[in-house]
Design an enzyme around this catalytic site. Structure first.
Site, PDB file in Angstrom:
ATOM      1  N   HIS A   1       0.839  -1.203   0.000  1.00 18.72           N
ATOM      2  CA  HIS A   1       0.000   0.000   0.000  1.00 18.72           C
ATOM      3  C   HIS A   1       0.879   1.260   0.000  1.00 18.72           C
ATOM      4  O   HIS A   1       0.619   2.208  -0.759  1.00 18.72           O
ATOM      5  CB  HIS A   1      -0.919  -0.048   1.231  1.00 18.72           C
ATOM      6  N   GLU A   2       1.943   1.256   0.821  1.00 20.12           N
ATOM      7  CA  GLU A   2       2.809   2.440   0.902  1.00 20.12           C
ATOM      8  C   GLU A   2       3.651   2.626  -0.360  1.00 20.12           C
ATOM      9  O   GLU A   2       3.827   3.751  -0.827  1.00 20.12           O
ATOM     10  CB  GLU A   2       3.717   2.368   2.142  1.00 20.12           C
TER      11      GLU A   2
HETATM   12 ZN   LIG Z   1      -2.819   5.072   2.179  1.00 19.47          ZN
END
Ligand SMILES: [Zn+2]
Length: 178
Positions: free
Chosen positions: A131-132
């Site tokens: 996600h990052e």
């Molecule tokens: Zn996020």
């Protein structure tokens, strides 16, 4: 300790790929500290620099396993398996959707002392890393939903944001319980 202002969906910096940092300077270390402070105050499990308006390839992850990860110029070098689970994002508060991610990832990253290391993580931590790293590429979790689900969430977002101006959000830390 310094809590930074969050950039929400609509802020252009969230949609730009962030460039690599040249080296781990005091500036970078300071930013990493602030990312951890801001992420914890906002009760998130990860935060990327562009979410606080800084286009640099830096992010942090802490899923509460006593082994927080600093991501500086991260590159995912291996992905294994697949999992679907619900995700949210500090830049898109109150919206959630099921996202397919690799169950395990290996990521190459620079540590705060400037060394290049390889970290393997699975499940929630692997999901948070993916996600990052997506954030650093200008990608948001809503981009990984079906077109219909994305449309529904964006309609909800529009409703939630009605009457709001700008794309910034001050983080108010949750009260400490004892
Ligand atoms: Zn996020």
């Amino acid at each position: 300790m310094s809590i930074r202002t969050l950039h929400l969906l609509g802020s252009p910096v969230l949609r730009e790929p962030s460039p690599d940092v040249a080296g781990v300077t005091d500036d970078v270390r300071h930013l990493v500290d602030d990312l951890f402070d801001t992420m914890r105050a906002a009760q998130g499990v990860g935060l990327a620099a562009n979410q606080v308006g800084i286009a640099r390839r830096i992010a942090v992850v802490d899923v509460g396993d006593d082994d927080p990860i600093v991501l500086i110029n991260p590159v995912i070098t291996d992905r294994v398996g697949q999992d679907r689970a619900e995700e949210g994002c500090l830049s898109i508060p109150e919206l959630y959707g099921d996202v397919d991610r690799a169950r395990q990832v290996t990521v190459e990253t620079t540590t705060l002392d400037g060394t290049r290391v390889t970290v393997t993580a699975e499940q929630l931590k692997a999901r948070a890393i993916q996600h990052e790293v997506d954030h650093l590429d200008g990608v948001l979790f809503i981009d990984r939903l079906s077109p219909l689900k994305r449309k529904l969430l964006l309609a909800k977002w529009k409703k939630l944001r009605k009457g709001e101006t700008g794309y910034l959000k001050e983080v108010v830390p949750a009260p400490v319980e004892d």
